[in-house]
Design a protein around this motif. Structure first.
Motif, mmCIF file in Angstrom:
data_model
loop_
_atom_site.group_PDB
_atom_site.id
_atom_site.type_symbol
_atom_site.label_atom_id
_atom_site.label_comp_id
_atom_site.label_asym_id
_atom_site.label_seq_id
_atom_site.Cartn_x
_atom_site.Cartn_y
_atom_site.Cartn_z
ATOM 1 N N GLU A 30 -4.229 4.882 10.036
ATOM 2 C CA GLU A 30 -3.377 3.710 9.852
ATOM 3 C C GLU A 30 -3.605 3.096 8.470
ATOM 4 O OE1 GLU A 30 -3.296 0.087 12.546
ATOM 5 O OE2 GLU A 30 -2.829 1.760 13.903
ATOM 6 N N THR A 52 -1.950 5.215 5.788
ATOM 7 C CA THR A 52 -0.513 4.931 5.746
ATOM 8 C C THR A 52 -0.268 3.630 5.010
ATOM 9 O OG1 THR A 52 -0.210 6.075 7.835
ATOM 10 C CG2 THR A 52 1.548 4.592 7.184
ATOM 11 N N THR A 66 8.673 7.321 1.173
ATOM 12 C CA THR A 66 7.738 7.281 2.302
ATOM 13 C C THR A 66 7.627 8.664 2.929
ATOM 14 O OG1 THR A 66 8.374 5.003 2.721
ATOM 15 C CG2 THR A 66 7.221 6.132 4.502
ATOM 16 N N ILE A 90 4.147 10.592 2.999
ATOM 17 C CA ILE A 90 3.494 10.660 4.312
ATOM 18 C C ILE A 90 3.898 11.929 5.061
ATOM 19 C CG2 ILE A 90 3.224 9.446 6.541
ATOM 20 C CD1 ILE A 90 3.580 6.824 5.025
ATOM 21 N N ALA A 149 5.231 2.737 9.682
ATOM 22 C CA ALA A 149 5.828 2.696 8.346
ATOM 23 C C ALA A 149 7.215 2.048 8.420
ATOM 24 C CB ALA A 149 5.937 4.102 7.771
#
Ligand code: FES
Length: 170
Positions: free
Chosen positions: A3, A6, A31, A35, A42
């Motif tokens: 987490e 991210t 993103t 990721i 997100a």
């Protein structure tokens, strides 16, 4: 831990933008690039950053086929299923990938090494049937090339891991 990772990546992405709603698509693209997909947390963070409802962020993102909401494999295999490729044997290619990877088209291997999907015409019909492997186009693909391409990736991955550990692949 994941987490936090991210969160850090998103902070770096957001730092490049002003927080205007018109920036939604480039933020979604960044993103996904950093990721690998668009996880729920997100999407929430993007909605907060742009001060818009999360449902609206999902509404836009789900409209485009380019966005993914579940984790995908390191290697992305897209078999073109447009008319020309279909006529020239795309179905057999998909079956061959499915068999060798042990997954159904549209899913990801358990070790997150490979994702397999079928896509609409990628725009080079004269090269049919076409497979896009990690954004590289493979023309006139045949089922017997499936094993070759998978083996090449596996070898490359092993070499890369060995190099990272400071070892050498024999
Ligand atoms: S149908 Fe496959 S490239 Fe057009």
């Amino acid at each position: 831990m994941e987490e936090d990772e991210t969160k850090n990546k998103l902070e770096k992405i957001f730092a490049q933008y002003k927080g205007e709603r018109s920036e939604l698509i480039p933020i979604l693209q960044d993103t996904q690039r950093y990721i690998g997909y668009l996880p729920d947390d997100a999407m929430q963070a993007i909605a907060d950053f742009l001060t818009m409802p999360e449902s609206q962020v999902y509404g836009v993102a789900t409209f485009y086929k380019q966005f993914h909401f579940t984790r995908r494999g390191k290697n992305k295999i897209a078999v073109c299923y447009g008319t020309a490729c279909h006529v020239k044997g795309a179905t057999r290619l998909i079956e061959s990938f499915e068999r060798q990877l042990g997954i159904a088209c549209g899913s990801t291997t358990e070790d997150y090494e490979y994702s397999l999907e079928r896509v609409a015409c990628v725009g080079c019909c004269c090269l049919a049937p076409v497979v896009v492997f990690n954004e590289e186009i493979y023309a006139h693909f045949t089922p017997d090339k499936v094993a070759v391409i998978l083996e090449e990736t596996r070898t490359r991955t092993c070499t890369h891991k060995a190099d990272k550990r400071g070892g050498k692949q024999q």
